[in-house]
Design a protein around this motif. Structure first.
Motif, short mmCIF file in Angstrom:
data_model
loop_
_atom_site.label_atom_id
_atom_site.label_comp_id
_atom_site.label_asym_id
_atom_site.label_seq_id
_atom_site.Cartn_x
_atom_site.Cartn_y
_atom_site.Cartn_z
N GLU A 180 -93.86 19.80 18.91
CA GLU A 180 -92.74 20.56 18.35
C GLU A 180 -92.99 20.87 16.88
OE1 GLU A 180 -89.37 18.10 19.01
OE2 GLU A 180 -89.16 18.69 21.12
N VAL A 204 -97.47 20.36 12.87
CA VAL A 204 -97.25 21.46 13.80
C VAL A 204 -96.32 22.49 13.17
CG1 VAL A 204 -96.42 22.11 16.09
CG2 VAL A 204 -97.56 19.89 15.76
N SER A 207 -95.29 26.40 18.26
CA SER A 207 -95.85 26.20 19.60
C SER A 207 -95.40 27.35 20.48
CB SER A 207 -95.39 24.86 20.19
OG SER A 207 -93.98 24.82 20.29
N ARG A 219 -100.71 26.86 27.08
CA ARG A 219 -99.92 26.37 25.96
C ARG A 219 -100.78 26.20 24.71
NH1 ARG A 219 -98.27 21.01 27.48
NH2 ARG A 219 -96.58 21.11 25.98
N ALA A 221 -100.59 25.47 20.17
CA ALA A 221 -99.80 25.01 19.02
C ALA A 221 -100.56 25.33 17.74
CB ALA A 221 -99.52 23.51 19.12
N CYS A 223 -101.19 24.60 13.92
CA CYS A 223 -100.99 23.44 13.04
C CYS A 223 -101.58 23.71 11.66
CB CYS A 223 -101.66 22.20 13.64
SG CYS A 223 -101.03 21.75 15.28
#
Length: 254
Positions: A180, A204, A207, A219, A221, A223
């Motif tokens: 998250e 993060v 996402s 998926r 993310a 960062c």
């Protein structure tokens, strides 16, 4: 003029800007323009001292021959104005980095049986994003992984999609793992081939999910590196330079 109502500059202002963004050398310029062509990026041509513009695309880039071929405008009048201009400024993107260059007059030609416009390769080119924040895809032949230790639990291992001094894009984490925005990933280990092991913390930023044709979801993310040391920045920069050098070598061999 562009979408903001401003006429684009033909070159950055000031020596510091020039040294930061200026690209010289036919091989490097041809590599950048061929990347633009292969990605199918839109190219905007500004002429008549920036008062008019036309949308085009690169059709061919010949480094050894020293020329580039652009798609002709479907409007005859627009082509005539382009061909009568003594200097044209082009703006496009390479891997989400703004690219700008200028050429002398265009000449009409044909490419694969259709009308086109030809120019000499520019002697200089500008990439307006700072090089150290340039984001590059990780090597497919030697992929990067980010390993996050978890005390007594098994470490979390994820694949790195791309990397820059600013951060990385992660994928390949389990469906049960939720990354998250705002979450901190401490003591991450990233093995940069032929460079060394980078140990750092990540936070993060976002996402998201990418739907695939088979109905599954990929998926990812994004960062950000937290408090990178100068030594760590140098390691990442060396890795980016090595990747770019490998890409140029493959381009030249082709």
């Amino acid at each position: 003029m562009d979408s903001t109502g401003n006429t684009p500059r033909s070159e950055p202002e000031g020596e510091e800007e020039e040294s930061r963004f200026l690209v010289r050398g036919r091989v490097e310029i041809a590599f950048i323009l061929k990347s633009v062509m292969q990605a199918g990026e839109i190219v905007t041509a500004y002429f008549n001292e920036g008062r008019d513009f036309a949308i085009t695309a690169l059709l061919a880039v010949d480094g050894p021959g020293g020329f580039a071929v652009f798609d002709a405008n479907q409007q005859v009048a627009a082509n005539q104005r382009l061909l009568s201009s003594k200097r044209i400024s082009f703006v496009t993107n390479q891997d989400k980095v703004k690219v700008q260059f200028a050429t002398a007059a265009l000449t009409p030609c044909e490419f694969e049986g259709r009308p086109a416009l030809r120019s000499a390769l520019p002697e200089t080119l500008y990439k307006y994003q700072r090089r150290e924040y340039y984001r590059v895809p990780a090597s497919l032949s030697n992929p990067l992984q980010c390993v996050v230790p978890r005390g007594d639990s098994p470490a979390l291992t994820m694949s790195i999609v791309d990397i820059s001094i600013g951060g990385v894009c992660l994928t390949g984490f389990p469906e049960t793992e939720i990354l998250e925005p705002g979450m901190a990933l401490d003591n991450c280990r990233i093995d940069l081939p032929e460079i060394g092991v980078l140990t750092t913390s990540l936070r993060v930023r976002n996402s998201f999910e990418i739907p695939l044709r088979n109905g599954l979801v990929h998926r990812r993310a994004g960062c950000k590196f937290s408090k990178l040391s100068p030594a760590s920045e140098a390691m990442i920069q060396r890795y980016i330079i090595r990747l770019e050098r490998d890409r140029r070598s493959k381009f030249n061999d082709g």
